[in-house]
Design a protein around this motif. Sequence first.
Motif, PDB file in Angstrom:
ATOM      1  N   THR A   1      -4.562  -8.039   3.681  1.00 52.34           N
ATOM      2  CA  THR A   1      -5.608  -7.877   2.668  1.00 52.34           C
ATOM      3  C   THR A   1      -6.493  -6.696   3.039  1.00 52.34           C
TER       4      THR A   1
ATOM      5  N   GLY B   1      -4.771  -3.488   2.346  1.00 50.70           N
ATOM      6  CA  GLY B   1      -4.763  -3.245   0.907  1.00 50.70           C
ATOM      7  C   GLY B   1      -6.076  -2.666   0.418  1.00 50.70           C
ATOM      8  N   HIS B   2      -7.184  -3.083   1.072  1.00 52.94           N
ATOM      9  CA  HIS B   2      -8.492  -2.590   0.661  1.00 52.94           C
ATOM     10  C   HIS B   2      -8.804  -1.212   1.261  1.00 52.94           C
TER      11      HIS B   2
ATOM     12  N   ARG C   1      -8.124   1.720  -6.563  1.00 54.45           N
ATOM     13  CA  ARG C   1      -7.121   0.647  -6.578  1.00 54.45           C
ATOM     14  C   ARG C   1      -7.423  -0.358  -7.683  1.00 54.45           C
TER      15      ARG C   1
END
Length: 413
Positions: free
Chosen positions: A172, A175-176, A413
């Motif tokens: 996670t 992804g950030h 994103r």
Amino acid sequence: MHWMIWLVVVLATAGVITRPWRLPEAIWAVLGALILTLSGLIPWHDAISAVGRGTDVYLFLIGMMLLSEVARREALFDWLAVFAVRHARGSSRRLFLLIYGVGTLVTAFLSNDATAVVMTPAVFAAARHAKAEPLPYLFVCAFIANAASFLLPISNPANLVLYGNHVPPLFTWLGHFFLPSLGAVGATLAALLLLERKHLKATVDSTIPQPGLPPGGATAAIGIAATAALLLAVSAADVPLGAPTAAAGCLTAGIVLWRKREAPWETLRGVSWSVLPLVAGLFVLVEGLRQTGALARLAVLLQHLAAQSVAATAWGSGAALAFLCNLTNNLPAGLVASGTVAADHLPQQVTDALLVGVDLGPNLSITGSLATILWLAAIRREGEDVTFKTFLARGAIVMPPALILALAGLLWR
């Protein structure tokens, strides 16, 4: 009563940043915490609870400081510095890029404080052996320590401070922050290459012999690699990072000392233990601000702004916190941001932008982060010095484009 809390917090924070009479930063943070508690401005049980909230951070710092000190004492970073000089093959630009790459990896896997404290003397030694002007390479250590410090959760203690016991799992996190980190690291490199272009036209001496890596250095390298793998696995499993880091640091140090049949006292003496009471004191100071209601009001304001535009709030809060770090240092700024996040649920992009501001903002000035202050102390021990004005002149060119690209990467994103 609230104005008295604010007065104590402001004066204690000013002491941490300016270090009157050259007293350690920890003294001012602890003194402020004691005044708040002993005067009854905040209940003692709330102060103890605030200190306890930092347990995971303390354990993380202990493990990382032990790993860094063992690596320093066993000449691992000196060996890497000579390796970089030899592989520069006479090119100052290639040496610069090698140091930048090593600094990125050290920051990512050992934290920004390790880059500032341990890598800086090794880079100075490498520049001296290469008969090169050291400052361009020393600036690499200062700027990459912050620019790469949100690549992984373990790259900066401020990451644990802001998210508390709720650090996002590894995948996670990536992804950030992977794309924003690429933007920050790339923009910082481009700016430094531009600033140091005259120095990087010179040739360097790469004829220095490569010493053998001592057994303790090899053990430290294995321990660091194993720790990095462990923490990546632990982070992926969404487990707090503090205890595994402390265990890995103690185990690596223990194995090195056992193989050398050496007592631990010299190694323990080399660790900057004052960082722990500094962080504990800051937790209490922020608890004082929380009890004034300031953090709750700030959270409500951010919620109100985010309801109108999440993107604009993320841009504004991240940029504002980045510049605030240079007035208050990023540790107290990060704790205030953490308290604000905890006070109310904020959109994830706003929380992430606050973290980017805390980690990257300090590249503007020497006072921005503990890592940069430690870097300044390290270069002074080597006979170099950088004034506030000199650093700011570079930081004003290095930090803003990196911050813009990092925030843009978050919001893309």
